[in-house]
Write an enzyme that holds these catalytic residues in place. Structure first.
Site, mmCIF file in Angstrom:
data_model
loop_
_atom_site.group_PDB
_atom_site.id
_atom_site.type_symbol
_atom_site.label_atom_id
_atom_site.label_comp_id
_atom_site.label_asym_id
_atom_site.label_seq_id
_atom_site.Cartn_x
_atom_site.Cartn_y
_atom_site.Cartn_z
ATOM 1 C CG ASP A 1 -1.500 1.491 2.008
ATOM 2 O OD1 ASP A 1 -2.525 1.693 0.990
ATOM 3 O OD2 ASP A 1 -1.376 1.418 2.529
ATOM 4 C CG ASP B 1 -2.093 2.603 6.426
ATOM 5 O OD1 ASP B 1 -2.483 1.881 4.885
ATOM 6 O OD2 ASP B 1 -2.022 4.010 6.558
ATOM 7 C CG ASP C 1 -1.290 7.794 1.434
ATOM 8 O OD1 ASP C 1 -0.651 9.240 1.360
ATOM 9 O OD2 ASP C 1 -1.658 7.432 0.141
HETATM 10 O O1 LIG Z 1 -4.017 3.260 -0.206
HETATM 11 P P1 LIG Z 1 -3.428 4.134 0.079
HETATM 12 O O2 LIG Z 1 -2.150 4.478 -0.961
HETATM 13 O O3 LIG Z 1 -3.489 3.858 1.663
HETATM 14 O O4 LIG Z 1 -4.381 5.138 0.018
HETATM 15 C C1 LIG Z 1 -5.895 5.695 0.471
HETATM 16 C C2 LIG Z 1 -5.586 6.929 1.107
HETATM 17 O O5 LIG Z 1 -4.560 7.824 1.247
HETATM 18 C C3 LIG Z 1 -4.984 9.163 1.782
HETATM 19 O O6 LIG Z 1 -5.677 9.252 2.523
HETATM 20 C C4 LIG Z 1 -5.066 8.904 4.122
HETATM 21 O O7 LIG Z 1 -3.048 9.614 3.649
HETATM 22 C C5 LIG Z 1 -3.000 10.885 3.672
HETATM 23 C C6 LIG Z 1 -2.132 11.530 4.046
HETATM 24 O O8 LIG Z 1 -1.297 11.073 4.972
HETATM 25 C C7 LIG Z 1 -4.220 11.162 5.608
HETATM 26 O O9 LIG Z 1 -4.421 12.806 5.739
HETATM 27 C C8 LIG Z 1 -5.600 11.135 5.421
HETATM 28 O O10 LIG Z 1 -6.270 11.195 6.731
HETATM 29 C C9 LIG Z 1 -4.915 9.494 5.238
HETATM 30 O O11 LIG Z 1 -6.311 9.132 5.194
HETATM 31 C C10 LIG Z 1 -5.085 10.029 0.133
HETATM 32 O O12 LIG Z 1 -5.817 11.695 0.938
HETATM 33 C C11 LIG Z 1 -6.357 8.707 -0.645
HETATM 34 O O13 LIG Z 1 -6.862 9.490 -1.406
HETATM 35 C C12 LIG Z 1 -6.227 7.873 -0.507
HETATM 36 O O14 LIG Z 1 -6.679 6.654 -1.290
#
Ligand SMILES: O=P(O)(O)OC[C@H]1O[C@H](O[C@H]2O[C@H](CO)[C@@H](O)[C@H](O)[C@H]2O)[C@H](O)[C@@H](O)[C@@H]1O
Length: 257
Positions: free
Chosen positions: A20, A198, A22
């Site tokens: 993954d 995560d 983020d």
């Molecule tokens: O599938 P992923 O790579 O984990 O992406 C999932 C979403 O992640 C992001 O949001 C998350 O991370 C942000 C930055 O650290 C944080 O601010 C937020 O609270 C988290 O939910 C991203 O912005 C989404 O578009 C992704 O889909």
């Protein structure tokens, strides 16, 4: 060492390493546009990319955003499956389906729905929209208050709601990280698999590892925000990258020793 890890180290050419973005490679930060891969990430992934069958990133981000925020364009053989598997980036080329027609409806409907809610941010990802509450005074209460109206808007538009860490995403239905990872394992005729994630959206990929019938390892990138069962729990992106580096070390020492 879990059996799945032993299988990866013993036969690295048959291993698929799924990750993954983020919260797993990139530390969670308040502003989604400010997220960047951990400084060790590009080098560790480039090293691993030379040693294993495939490294694949499966993310809710648009694939090109993960490549950019991850400085990943130079990782050998890397595949990035964006938008939970709808998009594919490989060797600098992106393939993606047409934009879902319901997106227009939610892009118009969301701003009035969140008007007056301090700290709520809308992230337009072209093929999906995310509503973030991390920057609200009470992120959890704000998220809970938005669940029902966001679900109603998504249903009107024929979209699915994907919940995550202080986020509700409205995205096309019919694909998830588990389906994306399973298809990739078949494509590569994988003989072992690791997936590290995560967040709630990663649970489908964990289930796909278990359902694959392959020697496999699920790795949870732990934080205070969520608790999930996995074969290994490590401490956020530094822990994930430390584990990947130790796999690379073990593969290399197997070659020389
Ligand atoms: O599938 P992923 O790579 O984990 O992406 C999932 C979403 O992640 C992001 O949001 C998350 O991370 C942000 C930055 O650290 C944080 O601010 C937020 O609270 C988290 O939910 C991203 O912005 C989404 O578009 C992704 O889909």
């Amino acid at each position: 060492m879990p059996d799945g890890l032993k299988a990866i180290v013993a036969d690295p050419g048959g291993a698929v390493i799924g990750l993954d973005f983020d919260g797993t490679l990139s530390p969670i930060v308040p502003d989604p546009a400010a997220a960047r891969i951990h400084p060790d990430g590009p080098a560790v992934l480039a090293r691993l990319g030379e040693l294993v069958g495939a490294v694949v990133i499966v993310t809710g981000r648009p694939a090109a955003t993960a490549v950019e925020y991850g400085s990943l364009a130079g990782v050998p053989g890397l595949v990035v499956l964006g938008h939970y598997g709808l998009e594919r980036w490989e060797a600098g080329s992106l393939t993606a389906p047409p934009v879902h027609p319901g997106l227009e409806r939610v892009k118009a409907g969301l701003p009035p729905l969140v008007a007056g809610l301090d700290g709520v941010r809308i992230e337009d990802k072209e093929r999906a929209v995310a509503v973030h509450t991390r920057q609200a005074a009470d992120p959890q209460a704000t998220l809970d208050a938005l669940r029902e109206p966001v679900a109603a808007l998504a249903a009107e538009a024929g979209l699915a709601v994907e919940p995550g860490k202080f986020v509700l995403e409205l995205r096309p239905p019919g694909m998830d990280k588990g389906m994306a990872l399973s298809a990739f394992l078949r494509e590569r005729a994988a003989r072992s698999v690791l997936f590290a994630g995560d967040d709630l959206g990663d649970l489908a990929a964990f289930a796909a590892v278990r359902a694959s019938g392959l020697p496999g390892v699920t790795v949870f990138s732990g934080s205070s925000e969520l608790d999930v069962e996995a074969d290994l729990v490590v401490d956020g992106p530094p822990g994930v990258l430390g584990l990947l580096a130790s796999i690379a070390d073990a593969v290399e020492s197997g070659r020389t020793g």
